[in-house]
Write a protein that holds these residues in place. Structure first.
Motif, PDB file in Angstrom:
ATOM      1  N   SER A 121       6.310  -0.324  -7.707  1.00 48.91           N
ATOM      2  CA  SER A 121       4.985  -0.192  -7.090  1.00 48.91           C
ATOM      3  C   SER A 121       4.774  -1.256  -6.019  1.00 48.91           C
ATOM      4  CB  SER A 121       3.853  -0.188  -8.123  1.00 48.91           C
ATOM      5  OG  SER A 121       3.977  -1.234  -9.027  1.00 48.91           O
ATOM      6  N   ARG A 122       5.449  -2.398  -6.170  1.00 54.92           N
ATOM      7  CA  ARG A 122       5.402  -3.411  -5.097  1.00 54.92           C
ATOM      8  C   ARG A 122       6.064  -2.900  -3.834  1.00 54.92           C
ATOM      9  NH1 ARG A 122       6.482  -8.605  -8.583  1.00 54.92           N
ATOM     10  NH2 ARG A 122       4.315  -9.078  -9.014  1.00 54.92           N
ATOM     11  N   PHE A 123       7.177  -2.202  -4.019  1.00 58.44           N
ATOM     12  CA  PHE A 123       7.859  -1.660  -2.844  1.00 58.44           C
ATOM     13  C   PHE A 123       6.944  -0.667  -2.135  1.00 58.44           C
ATOM     14  CE2 PHE A 123      10.510   1.191  -0.444  1.00 58.44           C
ATOM     15  CZ  PHE A 123      11.414   0.340   0.169  1.00 58.44           C
ATOM     16  N   ALA A 124       6.257   0.166  -2.930  1.00 61.26           N
ATOM     17  CA  ALA A 124       5.340   1.150  -2.342  1.00 61.26           C
ATOM     18  C   ALA A 124       4.231   0.450  -1.569  1.00 61.26           C
ATOM     19  CB  ALA A 124       4.755   2.042  -3.435  1.00 61.26           C
ATOM     20  N   GLU A 125       3.728  -0.649  -2.121  1.00 59.64           N
ATOM     21  CA  GLU A 125       2.666  -1.387  -1.433  1.00 59.64           C
ATOM     22  C   GLU A 125       3.192  -2.054  -0.166  1.00 59.64           C
ATOM     23  OE1 GLU A 125       0.764  -3.878  -4.445  1.00 59.64           O
ATOM     24  OE2 GLU A 125      -0.853  -2.404  -4.432  1.00 59.64           O
ATOM     25  N   ALA A 126       4.435  -2.549  -0.232  1.00 59.88           N
ATOM     26  CA  ALA A 126       5.028  -3.156   0.959  1.00 59.88           C
ATOM     27  C   ALA A 126       5.238  -2.092   2.035  1.00 59.88           C
ATOM     28  CB  ALA A 126       6.346  -3.838   0.602  1.00 59.88           C
ATOM     29  N   ASP A 127       5.627  -0.892   1.612  1.00 66.92           N
ATOM     30  CA  ASP A 127       5.786   0.211   2.564  1.00 66.92           C
ATOM     31  C   ASP A 127       4.443   0.512   3.233  1.00 66.92           C
ATOM     32  OD1 ASP A 127       7.367   2.466   3.707  1.00 66.92           O
ATOM     33  OD2 ASP A 127       5.846   3.632   2.670  1.00 66.92           O
ATOM     34  N   ALA A 128       3.399   0.583   2.417  1.00 60.75           N
ATOM     35  CA  ALA A 128       2.059   0.825   2.969  1.00 60.75           C
ATOM     36  C   ALA A 128       1.694  -0.280   3.959  1.00 60.75           C
ATOM     37  CB  ALA A 128       1.033   0.908   1.840  1.00 60.75           C
ATOM     38  N   ALA A 129       2.031  -1.532   3.602  1.00 53.79           N
ATOM     39  CA  ALA A 129       1.690  -2.666   4.472  1.00 53.79           C
ATOM     40  C   ALA A 129       2.442  -2.573   5.800  1.00 53.79           C
ATOM     41  CB  ALA A 129       2.013  -3.981   3.756  1.00 53.79           C
ATOM     42  N   LEU A 130       3.705  -2.149   5.759  1.00 55.98           N
ATOM     43  CA  LEU A 130       4.494  -2.020   6.988  1.00 55.98           C
ATOM     44  C   LEU A 130       3.884  -0.969   7.917  1.00 55.98           C
ATOM     45  CD1 LEU A 130       6.993  -2.455   8.795  1.00 55.98           C
ATOM     46  CD2 LEU A 130       8.199  -0.766   7.393  1.00 55.98           C
ATOM     47  N   HIS A 131       3.580   0.198   7.347  1.00 55.40           N
ATOM     48  CA  HIS A 131       3.037   1.262   8.199  1.00 55.40           C
ATOM     49  C   HIS A 131       1.634   0.908   8.702  1.00 55.40           C
ATOM     50  CE1 HIS A 131       6.273   4.220   7.819  1.00 55.40           C
ATOM     51  NE2 HIS A 131       6.521   3.605   6.677  1.00 55.40           N
ATOM     52  N   ARG A 132       0.890   0.168   7.880  1.00 53.39           N
ATOM     53  CA  ARG A 132      -0.440  -0.274   8.297  1.00 53.39           C
ATOM     54  C   ARG A 132      -0.339  -1.296   9.426  1.00 53.39           C
ATOM     55  NH1 ARG A 132      -2.362  -2.465   3.465  1.00 53.39           N
ATOM     56  NH2 ARG A 132      -2.680  -0.353   2.744  1.00 53.39           N
ATOM     57  N   LEU A 133       0.642  -2.186   9.312  1.00 50.84           N
ATOM     58  CA  LEU A 133       0.830  -3.188  10.364  1.00 50.84           C
ATOM     59  C   LEU A 133       1.156  -2.518  11.696  1.00 50.84           C
ATOM     60  CD1 LEU A 133       2.087  -6.604  10.536  1.00 50.84           C
ATOM     61  CD2 LEU A 133       3.675  -5.023  11.603  1.00 50.84           C
ATOM     62  N   ILE A 134       2.022  -1.512  11.651  1.00 51.29           N
ATOM     63  CA  ILE A 134       2.378  -0.787  12.876  1.00 51.29           C
ATOM     64  C   ILE A 134       1.128  -0.149  13.477  1.00 51.29           C
ATOM     65  CG2 ILE A 134       3.624   1.228  13.765  1.00 51.29           C
ATOM     66  CD1 ILE A 134       5.805   0.562  11.625  1.00 51.29           C
ATOM     67  N   ALA A 135       0.333   0.479  12.614  1.00 50.04           N
ATOM     68  CA  ALA A 135      -0.872   1.166  13.096  1.00 50.04           C
ATOM     69  C   ALA A 135      -1.854   0.172  13.708  1.00 50.04           C
ATOM     70  CB  ALA A 135      -1.524   1.924  11.945  1.00 50.04           C
ATOM     71  N   THR A 136      -2.028  -0.969  13.038  1.00 44.63           N
ATOM     72  CA  THR A 136      -2.972  -1.968  13.534  1.00 44.63           C
ATOM     73  C   THR A 136      -2.465  -2.597  14.823  1.00 44.63           C
ATOM     74  OG1 THR A 136      -3.540  -2.433  11.237  1.00 44.63           O
ATOM     75  CG2 THR A 136      -4.309  -4.005  12.870  1.00 44.63           C
ATOM     76  N   ALA A 137      -1.164  -2.915  14.844  1.00 45.63           N
ATOM     77  CA  ALA A 137      -0.588  -3.571  16.018  1.00 45.63           C
ATOM     78  C   ALA A 137      -0.546  -2.647  17.233  1.00 45.63           C
ATOM     79  CB  ALA A 137       0.823  -4.084  15.697  1.00 45.63           C
ATOM     80  N   SER A 138      -0.704  -1.348  17.013  1.00 44.48           N
ATOM     81  CA  SER A 138      -0.737  -0.414  18.151  1.00 44.48           C
ATOM     82  C   SER A 138      -1.954  -0.673  19.032  1.00 44.48           C
ATOM     83  CB  SER A 138      -0.770   1.035  17.659  1.00 44.48           C
ATOM     84  OG  SER A 138      -2.073   1.379  17.184  1.00 44.48           O
TER      85      SER A 138
END
Ligand SMILES: [Zn+2]
Length: 244
Positions: free
Chosen positions: A151-168
């Protein structure tokens, strides 16, 4: 600080100042966080099956805490669409996504996430790169058969995709991706598959392109990752779930 709590803080680094937090000593997990982490692990590893009823008093007893923090954790999980509330029944674990829902989800993600990655690669700040590296470290901790690591990996995945979206730099894109709550649902469906190891390779290409400020490579890497991820979901759903 608990690694997952750490990660939740990371999620907001691009919008919140970091120095304000660094000045305070890191608190341990609260009762709500303990309840949330426990329930998330149970849901992600399917120890609580889709559709299964979740009794708040039982969870509170198991954890040796009162019902109030469990209720609060349930509200968070309800906002993430992992559980839902039924009148006079209480909470149930949400059903797995249908094939139709999965198709719609990836269609939308393919339309916006590769574009967001290209813009993010152009706009990566030193702070965003530092956050990216922390997410990268969290992802490398995934281990087979460990519900918490999963579940940590899933949260890290969410964080990565969120970072990309925010950094856009496009707030509407960031909000849209956030509202999908896609990652927890996808990883819940993919439990007991090889998904984290395959996704880790795909994430490597994305992270490298972002750090290199290479928009074309970032766009291509995200497109490829989403295609592979959709294929993994198709394979799992083809095994049993009726097509809807
Ligand atoms: Zn991913």
């Amino acid at each position: 600080m608990d690694r997952r709590t750490h990660l939740r803080h990371l999620d907001t680094t691009s919008t919140a100042p970091t120095h304000a937090r660094a000045a305070r000593p890191a608190p341990g997990p609260t009762m709500v966080e303990r309840a949330y982490d426990h329930l998330l692990d149970m849901l992600m590893s399917l120890k609580i099956a889709p559709g299964e009823r979740i009794a708040i008093d039982t969870v509170a007893r198991q954890l040796g805490i009162s019902q109030t923090p469990v209720r609060e954790a349930m509200s968070q999980l309800e906002a993430e669409k992992l559980v839902y509330k039924m009148p006079n029944v209480g909470y149930r674990a949400s059903p797995q996504m249908t094939r139709h829902e999965v198709r719609d989800l990836y269609t939308l993600r393919q339309l916006i996430e590769p574009y967001a990655a290209a813009r993010a690669a152009e706009a990566m700040t030193d702070e965003a790169i530092a956050t990216l590296r922390a997410i990268d470290r969290d992802m490398s901790g995934v281990a087979d058969g460990d519900a918490r690591a999963y579940s940590r990996f899933a949260e890290a995945d969410a964080a990565l995709h969120r970072l990309i979206a925010t950094a856009s730099g496009n707030r509407l894109i960031a909000d849209t991706i956030e509202r999908l709550h896609a990652h927890l649902h996808i990883f819940r469906a993919l439990y007991a598959t090889n998904a984290p190891h395959e996704a880790a390779r795909e994430h490597r290409a994305i992270i490298d392109a972002l750090v290199a400020h290479d928009p074309a490579a970032a766009e291509q890497a995200v497109r490829h990752h989403l295609l592979c991820s959709q294929q993994r979901m198709d394979d799992v759903l083809a095994e049993g779930t009726p097509s809807t």
